[in-house]
Design an enzyme around this catalytic site. Structure first.
Site, short mmCIF file in Angstrom:
data_model
loop_
_atom_site.label_atom_id
_atom_site.label_comp_id
_atom_site.label_asym_id
_atom_site.label_seq_id
_atom_site.Cartn_x
_atom_site.Cartn_y
_atom_site.Cartn_z
N LEU A 10 -24.08 11.03 -14.95
CA LEU A 10 -25.48 10.95 -14.51
C LEU A 10 -25.86 12.12 -13.62
CD1 LEU A 10 -25.63 7.13 -13.68
CD2 LEU A 10 -26.47 8.26 -15.74
N GLY A 11 -24.89 12.70 -12.93
CA GLY A 11 -25.21 13.82 -12.04
C GLY A 11 -23.98 14.29 -11.29
N LYS A 12 -24.16 15.43 -10.62
CA LYS A 12 -23.09 15.99 -9.80
C LYS A 12 -23.62 16.26 -8.40
CE LYS A 12 -20.04 18.22 -13.14
NZ LYS A 12 -19.49 19.48 -13.63
N TYR A 15 -19.83 16.39 -3.42
CA TYR A 15 -18.51 15.79 -3.24
C TYR A 15 -17.91 15.21 -4.50
CZ TYR A 15 -19.64 16.46 1.62
OH TYR A 15 -19.99 17.04 2.82
N VAL A 18 -21.34 11.44 -10.46
CA VAL A 18 -21.84 10.08 -10.63
C VAL A 18 -21.86 9.80 -12.14
CG1 VAL A 18 -23.72 8.44 -10.24
CG2 VAL A 18 -23.28 10.25 -8.57
N LYS A 33 -19.91 6.45 -8.25
CA LYS A 33 -19.87 7.73 -7.58
C LYS A 33 -18.45 8.02 -7.13
CE LYS A 33 -22.17 10.39 -3.94
NZ LYS A 33 -23.27 10.38 -2.96
N ASP A 124 -30.69 11.90 5.11
CA ASP A 124 -30.73 12.70 3.88
C ASP A 124 -31.87 12.24 2.97
OD1 ASP A 124 -29.82 14.77 2.31
OD2 ASP A 124 -28.25 13.61 1.32
#
Length: 308
Positions: A10-12, A15, A18, A33, A124
């Site tokens: 799903l994404g990077k 760290y 995901v 994650k 964040d």
């Protein structure tokens, strides 16, 4: 890990990755994650404590957390899969005012819950950490853990985009980390709303000579605004109350919830499901177009290579 069927990425992040996973015993899709850990024992204990807080942070505007486990030098934690993804991938040409109000309301309620019930400052707040699903729900994610790990200016993705409040930039650049307060999250909320409303980050790095020029603009320049030709005075005033340069002048979460913009939102019928559907279709069309353009470029390069 044996209970999970790994699906697509799903994404990077900074760290790790995901991924969408299927939890086979319950037949529930989750987002897993992975965080790579190269930390001492004290920091590891801090992450375990943070994950415990995540586990207890149950609210409609906070992404559900299912649990975590360790394998060697990585911690994996599983959370609710928000199938439309993050707002930075959906904002495109800018979010309409009624949808922006619904998103803002969810963000403020989520941040207020973290502060009042959990004594947590998000640290964040940005569109990447605002997730949406095809039911039209809006939820915050990634609070605490990334904030715990990112203690210095050098470790943040400042060269790309910064949602840091002016006092946080000044404090971290001088080593004074005590400057971060709830009002710093309010600044980030205002910036995130402008990005979602415009469809692009309000301090684009490409318009500055270097990162220091970008940071100087955030600290000393005029705060960005929503354009008056596209947004009501109520929406523009809401954002401006988040973006005062002096932390003490920014609105509190309670004041934001009672602001006319969010009061109007509670009485407004917003087709979030329809908007999410259209945003996903638009994103898919754009991806197809981009792939066509890449294919065309490759074809042209190949043809040029064959020419004498």
């Amino acid at each position: 890990m044996g209970q999970l069927q790994l699906e697509e990425e799903l994404g990077k992040g900074n760290y790790g990755t995901v991924k969408r996973v299927l939890h086979k015993p319950t037949n529930v899709y989750m987002a897993m994650k992975e965080i790579r850990l190269e930390l001492d024992e004290a920091k590891l204990n801090g992450i375990i404590m943070e994950l415990d807080i995540l586990h207890r942070a149950a609210a409609p505007e906070i992404v559900d957390f299912y649990g975590a486990f360790f394998i060697e030098s990585c911690v994996y934690y599983c959370m609710e899969h928000m199938d439309a993804g993050s707002m930075d991938k959906l904002e495109a040409e800018g979010v309409p005012e009624d949808v922006l109000g619904r998103i803002a309301g969810a963000m403020v309620r989520g941040l207020k819950f973290l502060k009042d019930e959990m004594q947590i400052i998000h640290r964040d707040v940005k569109p990447t950490n605002v997730l949406v699903n095809t039911k039209g729900q809006v939820k915050l994610c990634d609070f605490g853990v990334s904030g715990q790990l990112e203690k210095s200016l050098a470790k943040t993705n400042i060269g790309c985009q910064s949602y840091m409040a002016p006092e946080r930039i000044k404090g971290e650049s001088t080593g004074n980390l005590g400057t971060y307060t709830v009002s710093s999250d309010v600044w980030s909320l205002g910036l995130a709303m402008i990005e979602m409303g415009l469809g692009h980050y309000p301090y684009p790095p490409e318009t500055y000579a270097n990162v220091f020029a970008q940071l100087t603009a955030i600290v000393h320049g005029d705060a960005p605004e929503l354009p008056e030709e596209r947004f009501s005075e109520s929406a523009r005033d809401f954002v401006s109350r988040c973006l005062h340069k002096l932390p003490g002048s920014r609105a509190t979460y309670a004041q934001l919830l009672s602001h006319p913009y969010l009061v109007e939102d509670r009485n407004r019928d917003v087709d979030m499901v329809g908007w999410v559907k259209r945003a996903l279709e638009s994103r898919a069309e754009k991806q197809v177009q981009q792939q066509r353009e890449r294919n065309q470029q490759v074809l042209e390069q190949q043809q040029q290579g064959y020419q004498p």
